[in-house]
Design an enzyme around this catalytic site. Structure first.
Site, PDB file in Angstrom:
ATOM      1  N   ARG A 304       0.922  -1.127   0.018  1.00 18.18           N
ATOM      2  CA  ARG A 304       0.105   0.025  -0.097  1.00 18.18           C
ATOM      3  C   ARG A 304       0.886   1.325  -0.083  1.00 18.18           C
ATOM      4  O   ARG A 304       1.793   1.427   0.864  1.00 18.18           O
ATOM      5  CB  ARG A 304      -1.070  -0.025   1.267  1.00 18.18           C
ATOM      6  N   ARG A 319       2.211   1.900  10.168  1.00 18.08           N
ATOM      7  CA  ARG A 319       1.797   2.268   9.001  1.00 18.08           C
ATOM      8  C   ARG A 319       2.997   2.061   7.932  1.00 18.08           C
ATOM      9  O   ARG A 319       3.625   2.744   7.664  1.00 18.08           O
ATOM     10  CB  ARG A 319       1.039   3.628   8.864  1.00 18.08           C
ATOM     11  N   GLU A 403      -6.458   0.007  14.891  1.00 18.29           N
ATOM     12  CA  GLU A 403      -6.977  -0.986  14.124  1.00 18.29           C
ATOM     13  C   GLU A 403      -6.164  -1.924  13.436  1.00 18.29           C
ATOM     14  O   GLU A 403      -4.918  -1.809  13.193  1.00 18.29           O
ATOM     15  CB  GLU A 403      -7.657  -0.133  12.867  1.00 18.29           C
ATOM     16  N   SER A 406     -10.790  -5.418   9.543  1.00 18.20           N
ATOM     17  CA  SER A 406     -11.964  -4.852   9.004  1.00 18.20           C
ATOM     18  C   SER A 406     -12.686  -5.727   8.472  1.00 18.20           C
ATOM     19  O   SER A 406     -12.288  -6.437   7.585  1.00 18.20           O
ATOM     20  CB  SER A 406     -11.539  -3.748   8.008  1.00 18.20           C
ATOM     21  N   ARG A 448       1.921  -5.496  11.869  1.00 13.62           N
ATOM     22  CA  ARG A 448       1.220  -4.516  12.983  1.00 13.62           C
ATOM     23  C   ARG A 448       0.601  -5.460  14.043  1.00 13.62           C
ATOM     24  O   ARG A 448       0.649  -4.643  14.988  1.00 13.62           O
ATOM     25  CB  ARG A 448      -0.130  -3.988  11.953  1.00 13.62           C
TER      26      ARG A 448
END
Length: 481
Positions: A304, A319, A403, A406, A448
């Protein structure tokens, strides 16, 4: 892609849905183009029918006029000659008109299809309204017996916490400097026990979904064609987040130097989730209803660009541009109740996983403004990370949720774009095909997930206790450091 028939019948639902998701799309222009295209197609079909009728009737008429022409003289001959020429010219005139309509359709259709790809799936009525993530609503939270997020880390463990950045540097679990040297910002190199722990959580999550819960293990490409990104709904809205491999511009030395045909193939894109590959597997297929639901899981490297994230979490493992993720996807029948059941079940798998790891977490109901274009509903799962949050009076971070998962319910949005259908009653069933429903949810993303593991399980002496369920994947190791 949304159902165009539904948009025609209830355009206000889609106008409101786009507004609730903060998406700008011209619904009126879509309706205008759709009406124009349907009018052109209707006219074209009528002309083709007339063309067939004329071709069928023209032979006998030409024969009759030709016979009369041989016997005619003077003005009668001229009249018959004109009638014969007019008769012969009619198919050409119809063909020219049909071609003109085809050209007009070729101008209208691309604009219509491009606009349709921008229309978001309207959120379900029971999704709370809101502008963005700040309006998401907490559903529930869970704490393990050994850690209460209502208390400070020091109250829980008896010492001030270190952040995961400090832990990985002290224990030699990651090398950020060499990662940046190799690949630029937001890059890292996991080293020693850091890499072992990374592999351990991925293997545990993959086995958890496949061996314990019966999902089918799959490998999928992480370098895909544009049609897979469009079909799964990651383009056009998310194009800026994807890494683009411009194969179409590539020229070999032979092509440039020796005049060979130009072109280096199709452009490719690095995927940001295994969902793209898992969903793209069956694009353009009609599935056997008896095989539904399909339950797939994969572990894949994800990429990403983090466009628009300048200044956000620039340090550490939160991130980053490249990571690995175990993903779960369900493809089921077109039934809202079934989709909702699977949504709850997929969340339950993750809750079970996180509880087995002993990580505090909470469920967040995403509001309409935080759903993204393709979701009818989405629930985020956030793990407690002691190293996040504000710095307290004692100089230690206060901790915050971050987070990690999802879970999305998409109904037929992706499957319509991918043209993935099933025929009720099986392969020999009667009636038209139906677009499938799809759902997806992160099982576990690393590195993460290493953040809460390292920070929750850190010890006062600087070591980190390995969660019990991960020890078999770490060669029995109970402690790092």
């Amino acid at each position: 892609m949304i159902d165009l028939k539904q948009l025609r019948e209830d355009p206000e639902r889609f106008r409101e849905g786009a507004a609730l998701k903060n998406v700008s799309v011209d619904i009126d222009r879509i309706l205008e183009l759709d009406a124009r295209r349907r009018g052109l197609m209707t006219e074209q079909e009528g002309l083709r029918a007339e063309q067939k009728r004329i071709e069928k009737e023209m032979g006998p008429q030409i024969g009759r006029l030709s016979g009369q022409l041989k016997k005619a003289e003077g003005q009668e001959r001229e009249r018959l000659q004109r009638e014969l020429e007019e008769l012969k010219s009619r198919p050409a005139a119809l063909k020219e008109r049909i071609q003109g309509l085809e050209a007009e359709l070729a101008r209208v259709t691309p604009e219509l299809e491009a606009l349709l790809l921008q229309v978001p799936l309207p959120p379900d009525p029971d999704v709370p309204r809101g502008k963005g993530s700040e309006d998401n609503i907490e559903i529930s939270r869970w704490n393990p017996p050994h850690f209460d997020t209502a208390r400070s880390f020091e109250e829980n463990r008896g010492f001030k916490p270190r952040t995961h950045i400090q832990i990985v540097r002290d224990l030699g679990l990651a090398d950020f400097e060499r990662g940046v040297k190799l690949a630029g910002s937001r890059s890292y190199v996991l080293t020693g026990d850091g890499m072992l722990l990374h592999n351990a959580v991925l293997r545990y999550a993959f086995d958890f979904m496949t061996l314990k819960h019966g999902f089918t293990a799959m490998s999928v490409p992480v370098l895909v064609k544009e049609e897979a990104m469009v079909g799964t709904g990651f383009f056009p809205a998310g194009r800026e987040q994807a890494y683009h491999i411009e194969e179409s511009k590539r020229r070999s030395a032979d092509e440039e130097g020796e005049g060979a045909d130009a072109g280096g193939g199709q452009d490719l894109f690095l995927t940001g989730t295994g969902e793209v590959g898992l969903m793209g597997l069956h694009m353009g297929e009609i599935l056997d209803e008896a095989l539904l639901p399909l339950r797939y899981t994969t572990v894949s490297t994800c990429f990403r660009r983090e466009a628009g994230a300048a200044g956000k979490d620039t340090a550490g493992l939160y991130r980053i541009h490249q990571f690995d993720k175990v993903e779960q996807v369900v493809i089921c029948r077109a039934d809202e109740a079934e989709s909702r059941r699977w949504h709850r079940q997929m969340i339950a798998y993750v809750e079970e996983l996180l509880r087995s790891l002993g990580l505090p977490y909470r469920l967040l109901q995403c509001c309409t403004g935080d759903l993204g274009v393709k979701n009818a509903d989405m629930v985020d799962i956030e793990c407690w990370m002691p190293g996040r949050g504000e710095i307290g009076p004692d100089g230690a971070p206060t901790g915050a949720y971050g987070e990690t998962h999802s879970a999305s319910r998409l109904y037929d949005y992706q499957c319509r774009r991918l043209n993935m259908r099933y025929r009720p009653g099986g392969e020999k069933g009667q009636g038209p095909t139906t677009f499938c429903h799809s759902l997806n949810n992160t099982v576990l993303a690393s590195p993460r997930i290493l953040i809460p593991i390292l920070e929750i399980y850190q010890n006062e002496d600087g070591s980190v206790t390995v969660p019990e369920v991960l020890r078999p994947y770490m060669g029995g190791k109970e402690r790092i450091g």
